[in-house]
Design a protein around this motif. Structure first.
Motif, short mmCIF file in Angstrom:
data_model
loop_
_atom_site.label_atom_id
_atom_site.label_comp_id
_atom_site.label_asym_id
_atom_site.label_seq_id
_atom_site.Cartn_x
_atom_site.Cartn_y
_atom_site.Cartn_z
N GLU A 175 18.73 26.63 86.70
CA GLU A 175 19.04 25.79 85.54
C GLU A 175 18.52 24.36 85.74
OE1 GLU A 175 22.87 24.55 82.85
OE2 GLU A 175 23.01 24.36 85.03
N GLN A 176 18.80 23.77 86.88
CA GLN A 176 18.38 22.40 87.14
C GLN A 176 16.86 22.27 87.13
OE1 GLN A 176 20.38 21.39 90.79
NE2 GLN A 176 22.31 21.00 89.75
N LEU A 201 15.47 22.72 83.53
CA LEU A 201 15.67 21.52 82.72
C LEU A 201 14.63 20.45 83.07
CD1 LEU A 201 19.57 21.36 82.73
CD2 LEU A 201 18.09 22.00 80.82
N ARG A 202 14.37 20.27 84.35
CA ARG A 202 13.36 19.28 84.78
C ARG A 202 11.96 19.65 84.30
NH1 ARG A 202 14.20 19.42 90.72
NH2 ARG A 202 16.32 20.13 90.49
N LYS A 211 11.37 21.31 81.59
CA LYS A 211 11.44 21.43 80.12
C LYS A 211 11.19 22.87 79.66
CE LYS A 211 10.60 16.59 79.19
NZ LYS A 211 11.77 16.21 79.86
N THR A 260 13.01 26.57 78.45
CA THR A 260 14.20 26.98 77.72
C THR A 260 14.55 28.41 78.09
OG1 THR A 260 12.96 27.75 75.80
CG2 THR A 260 13.64 25.43 75.79
N TRP A 298 17.94 31.27 79.21
CA TRP A 298 19.29 31.47 79.72
C TRP A 298 19.25 32.32 80.99
CZ3 TRP A 298 20.18 36.63 79.98
CH2 TRP A 298 19.51 37.45 79.08
N GLU A 338 14.62 27.90 70.05
CA GLU A 338 15.37 27.64 71.28
C GLU A 338 15.08 26.23 71.79
OE1 GLU A 338 16.46 30.76 74.52
OE2 GLU A 338 14.48 29.94 74.97
N GLN A 339 16.13 25.50 72.15
CA GLN A 339 16.00 24.10 72.55
C GLN A 339 16.43 23.80 73.98
OE1 GLN A 339 14.73 21.68 70.39
NE2 GLN A 339 14.24 23.45 69.14
N GLU A 340 17.12 24.71 74.66
CA GLU A 340 17.70 24.38 75.95
C GLU A 340 17.67 25.57 76.90
OE1 GLU A 340 21.77 23.33 75.16
OE2 GLU A 340 22.30 25.36 74.56
N PHE A 341 18.00 25.28 78.14
CA PHE A 341 18.21 26.34 79.13
C PHE A 341 19.66 26.27 79.53
CE2 PHE A 341 18.35 28.61 83.05
CZ PHE A 341 17.38 29.59 82.91
N LYS A 342 20.33 27.43 79.59
CA LYS A 342 21.76 27.41 79.89
C LYS A 342 22.17 28.59 80.75
CE LYS A 342 22.74 29.63 75.50
NZ LYS A 342 23.30 29.48 74.18
#
Length: 87
Positions: A21-22, A25-26, A28, A30, A32, A81-85
């Motif tokens: 996840e970290q 995010l770094r 960029k 996306t 899960w 999709e906008q994020e990684f979670k």
């Protein structure tokens, strides 16, 4: 690109999901990631292929993690999709 990946090996209780996840995010990226009841970890990840390849190579370099097998399939890109979670 988007990939669906199942990791097997020593991938639970070693910080595997948090590390991915970290880094995602770094970079960029996306998608899960989640633990499976059988001890494997499932992930969908999307972004530039060279960044995804870097993330996977980095995870293979960590000593506390041991990826024995990685089943990787291409999926359709999810434009919304906008994020990684972590799920």
């Amino acid at each position: 690109m988007r990939f669906h990946i199942i990791f097997s090996g020593r991938v639970q209780r070693v910080g595997f999901r948090l590390e991915i996840e970290q880094l995602a995010l770094r970079l960029k990226l996306t998608g899960w990631i989640k633990n499976l009841e059988d001890g494997n970890v499932e992930m969908e990840i999307q972004g530039m292929k060279n960044k995804i390849d870097f993330l996977l190579e980095f995870m293979n370099s960590l000593r506390r993690i041991k990826i024995n097998h990685m089943q990787k399939d291409i999926r359709s890109v999810l434009n919304q999709e906008q994020e990684f979670k972590i799920i």
